[in-house]
Design an enzyme around this catalytic site. Structure first.
Site, PDB file in Angstrom:
ATOM      1  N   MET A  26       1.016  -1.268  -0.138  1.00  0.00           N
ATOM      2  CA  MET A  26      -0.038  -0.544  -0.012  1.00  0.00           C
ATOM      3  C   MET A  26       1.119   1.315   0.021  1.00  0.00           C
ATOM      4  O   MET A  26       0.194   2.056   0.657  1.00  0.00           O
ATOM      5  CB  MET A  26      -0.668   0.214   1.119  1.00  0.00           C
ATOM      6  CG  MET A  26      -1.940  -1.013   1.539  1.00  0.00           C
ATOM      7  SD  MET A  26      -3.787  -0.937   2.281  1.00  0.00           S
ATOM      8  CE  MET A  26      -3.073  -0.752   3.992  1.00  0.00           C
ATOM      9  N   GLY A  27       2.050   1.427  -0.838  1.00  0.00           N
ATOM     10  CA  GLY A  27       3.233   2.140  -0.440  1.00  0.00           C
ATOM     11  C   GLY A  27       3.218   2.519   1.164  1.00  0.00           C
ATOM     12  O   GLY A  27       3.355   1.842   1.833  1.00  0.00           O
ATOM     13  N   LEU A  29       6.338   3.423   1.239  1.00  0.00           N
ATOM     14  CA  LEU A  29       7.568   1.956   1.003  1.00  0.00           C
ATOM     15  C   LEU A  29       8.420   1.861   2.247  1.00  0.00           C
ATOM     16  O   LEU A  29       9.626   3.316   2.871  1.00  0.00           O
ATOM     17  CB  LEU A  29       8.286   1.893   0.188  1.00  0.00           C
ATOM     18  CG  LEU A  29       7.501   1.773  -1.290  1.00  0.00           C
ATOM     19  CD1 LEU A  29       8.221   1.097  -2.529  1.00  0.00           C
ATOM     20  CD2 LEU A  29       6.396   0.482  -0.528  1.00  0.00           C
ATOM     21  N   HIS A  30       9.345   0.840   3.091  1.00  0.00           N
ATOM     22  CA  HIS A  30      10.133   1.474   4.978  1.00  0.00           C
ATOM     23  C   HIS A  30      11.209  -0.282   4.328  1.00  0.00           C
ATOM     24  O   HIS A  30      10.531  -1.085   2.660  1.00  0.00           O
ATOM     25  CB  HIS A  30       9.246   1.120   5.374  1.00  0.00           C
ATOM     26  CG  HIS A  30       8.207  -0.089   6.101  1.00  0.00           C
ATOM     27  ND1 HIS A  30       8.463  -0.705   5.893  1.00  0.00           N
ATOM     28  CD2 HIS A  30       7.095   0.347   6.197  1.00  0.00           C
ATOM     29  CE1 HIS A  30       7.843  -1.701   6.112  1.00  0.00           C
ATOM     30  NE2 HIS A  30       6.032  -1.333   6.255  1.00  0.00           N
ATOM     31  N   HIS A  33       9.302  -3.395   3.391  1.00  0.00           N
ATOM     32  CA  HIS A  33       8.610  -4.072   2.345  1.00  0.00           C
ATOM     33  C   HIS A  33      10.015  -4.309   1.009  1.00  0.00           C
ATOM     34  O   HIS A  33       9.888  -4.950  -0.014  1.00  0.00           O
ATOM     35  CB  HIS A  33       8.226  -2.150   1.585  1.00  0.00           C
ATOM     36  CG  HIS A  33       6.427  -1.997   2.004  1.00  0.00           C
ATOM     37  ND1 HIS A  33       6.401  -0.863   2.628  1.00  0.00           N
ATOM     38  CD2 HIS A  33       5.802  -2.747   2.139  1.00  0.00           C
ATOM     39  CE1 HIS A  33       5.331  -0.608   3.400  1.00  0.00           C
ATOM     40  NE2 HIS A  33       4.957  -1.557   2.966  1.00  0.00           N
ATOM     41  N   ASP A 146       1.811  -9.254   9.154  1.00  0.00           N
ATOM     42  CA  ASP A 146       0.662  -9.533   8.755  1.00  0.00           C
ATOM     43  C   ASP A 146       0.531 -10.670   8.864  1.00  0.00           C
ATOM     44  O   ASP A 146      -0.179 -11.411   7.463  1.00  0.00           O
ATOM     45  CB  ASP A 146       0.349  -8.858   7.753  1.00  0.00           C
ATOM     46  CG  ASP A 146       0.581  -7.268   7.773  1.00  0.00           C
ATOM     47  OD1 ASP A 146      -0.540  -6.611   8.171  1.00  0.00           O
ATOM     48  OD2 ASP A 146       1.452  -6.671   7.584  1.00  0.00           O
ATOM     49  N   ARG A 181       2.637   2.810   9.335  1.00  0.00           N
ATOM     50  CA  ARG A 181       1.956   3.810   9.882  1.00  0.00           C
ATOM     51  C   ARG A 181       2.690   4.517  10.546  1.00  0.00           C
ATOM     52  O   ARG A 181       2.050   5.548  11.688  1.00  0.00           O
ATOM     53  CB  ARG A 181       0.631   3.048  10.911  1.00  0.00           C
ATOM     54  CG  ARG A 181      -0.491   2.193   9.943  1.00  0.00           C
ATOM     55  CD  ARG A 181      -1.247   1.795  10.495  1.00  0.00           C
ATOM     56  NE  ARG A 181      -2.283   0.618   9.811  1.00  0.00           N
ATOM     57  CZ  ARG A 181      -3.485   1.653   9.822  1.00  0.00           C
ATOM     58  NH1 ARG A 181      -4.042   2.720  10.057  1.00  0.00           N
ATOM     59  NH2 ARG A 181      -4.324   0.799   8.879  1.00  0.00           N
TER      60      ARG A 181
HETATM   61  P1  AMP Z   1       1.356  -3.073   3.313  1.00  0.00           P
HETATM   62  O1  AMP Z   1       2.064  -2.304   2.428  1.00  0.00           O
HETATM   63  O2  AMP Z   1       1.170  -2.306   4.883  1.00  0.00           O
HETATM   64  O3  AMP Z   1      -0.028  -3.548   3.005  1.00  0.00           O
HETATM   65  O4  AMP Z   1       2.452  -3.675   3.501  1.00  0.00           O
HETATM   66  C1  AMP Z   1       2.902  -4.926   2.242  1.00  0.00           C
HETATM   67  C2  AMP Z   1       3.630  -6.182   2.644  1.00  0.00           C
HETATM   68  O5  AMP Z   1       4.329  -5.512   3.715  1.00  0.00           O
HETATM   69  C3  AMP Z   1       3.118  -7.504   3.880  1.00  0.00           C
HETATM   70  O6  AMP Z   1       3.044  -8.143   2.834  1.00  0.00           O
HETATM   71  C4  AMP Z   1       2.772  -7.181   5.005  1.00  0.00           C
HETATM   72  O7  AMP Z   1       3.141  -8.185   5.643  1.00  0.00           O
HETATM   73  C5  AMP Z   1       4.894  -6.715   4.404  1.00  0.00           C
HETATM   74  N1  AMP Z   1       5.384  -5.930   5.510  1.00  0.00           N
HETATM   75  C6  AMP Z   1       4.932  -5.097   5.917  1.00  0.00           C
HETATM   76  N2  AMP Z   1       5.728  -4.529   7.300  1.00  0.00           N
HETATM   77  C7  AMP Z   1       6.548  -5.493   7.406  1.00  0.00           C
HETATM   78  C8  AMP Z   1       8.413  -5.300   7.755  1.00  0.00           C
HETATM   79  N3  AMP Z   1       8.326  -4.682   8.859  1.00  0.00           N
HETATM   80  N4  AMP Z   1       8.448  -6.421   7.797  1.00  0.00           N
HETATM   81  C9  AMP Z   1       8.271  -7.560   6.400  1.00  0.00           C
HETATM   82  N5  AMP Z   1       7.265  -7.234   6.072  1.00  0.00           N
HETATM   83  C10 AMP Z   1       6.042  -5.721   6.633  1.00  0.00           C
END
Ligand code: AMP
Length: 268
Positions: A26-27, A29-30, A33, A146, A181
């Site tokens: 969902m962008g 990015l960190h 991701h 997640d 977040r």
């Molecule tokens: P999101 O952008 O939050 O929907 O996350 C996209 C993908 O990145 C999902 O598969 C998340 O589980 C993964 N993700 C989010 N935070 C982390 C993290 N700290 N470490 C590893 N994967 C992550």
């Protein structure tokens, strides 16, 4: 790096016979991701990253509106990582087929986040189904941060589609999981998040060594409640089926809590 604004354009251009890895995001990015992208690049010949803040998985409109959006810096990061394809679709492009049937969760799966965020995983399953139908990748890379999301996607979509699900470990900074977040948190709240994560990590390690320590969950909950605004849930469940039948080998600790109105989740 080719950027597509529509799923159809991406389908025209990408050769799905190749060994393709898909990283949905969902962008904002960190490093979490980035680690998924790196895993995909290691395992696959081509990598597709999507950036789509999916409205149907937000049960509160204000949360959807407030969700961080950092499209220009995201593109920069992905370019630097040498990602092959980026999909940034509009909501109408993803949901143009109104006939999409809604997947309903079984009662036994309405625990943790699906209990506290009604409709959330139905929204996730909806968008991932649309992606799976159109983006015929060999692998999809998902983060264990997640954990319940991976569990639900595997359970409800795993057999319907050929794309194999790869779970990737949670990336942390001083025990605190990276999350988009986190960009909405003050420095003070980040330190609170770090303290909470350290408490949970310690509790997990102690319980792993001596399972009788698991009975201290209530004390842990009290300690964390004093740091954050609210603990939404703190539960120990079986990591294979998310039931409450736990033992030393199969337990996992799940938390959802608020730091100044920002909802965070994690698991150890
Ligand atoms: P999101 O952008 O939050 O929907 O996350 C996209 C993908 O990145 C999902 O598969 C998340 O589980 C993964 N993700 C989010 N935070 C982390 C993290 N700290 N470490 C590893 N994967 C992550």
């Amino acid at each position: 790096m080719i950027i597509f604004k529509s799923i159809n354009k991406l389908k025209e251009k990408v050769n799905f016979k190749a060994n393709i890895g898909f990283v949905p995001t969902m962008g904002a990015l960190h490093k979490g991701h980035i680690s998924l992208v790196k895993s995909s690049k290691l395992k696959c010949d081509k990598t597709i990253v999507s950036i789509f803040v999916n409205p149907s998985q937000f049960n509160k409109n204000n949360d959807y509106k407030k969700y961080p959006r950092k499209i220009l810096s995201d593109i920069k990061i992905l370019r630097k990582l040498k990602v092959d394809y980026v999909l940034i679709p509009e909501v109408d492009d993803v949901y143009k087929n109104k006939k999409q049937t809604k997947i309903r969760l079984k009662k036994r799966d309405k625990v943790l986040c699906s209990k506290h965020r009604p409709g959330h995983f139905e929204g996730v399953l909806g968008v991932i189904s649309i992606f799976f139908k159109n983006i015929k990748a060999k692998y999809i890379f998902l983060g264990e941060k997640d954990f319940q999301q991976i569990y639900i996607i595997k359970k409800y979509l795993g057999k319907k589609f050929k794309t194999k699900i790869i779970s990737c470990k949670t990336i942390r900074y001083k025990s605190f999981a990276y999350s988009s977040r986190n960009q909405l948190l003050s420095k003070k709240d980040i330190y609170k998040g770090i303290s909470i994560s350290k408490i949970l990590k310690k509790f997990y390690n102690q319980s792993k060594k001596d399972f009788s320590k698991i009975k201290n969950l209530n004390n842990v909950n009290k300690k964390i409640s004093q740091i954050c605004s609210k603990v939404e849930y703190l539960e120990i469940r079986n990591k294979k089926n998310l039931s409450k039948k736990i033992n030393r080998k199969n337990f996992k600790i799940f938390i959802s809590y608020y730091l100044n109105k920002i909802r965070l989740i994690d698991n150890f």
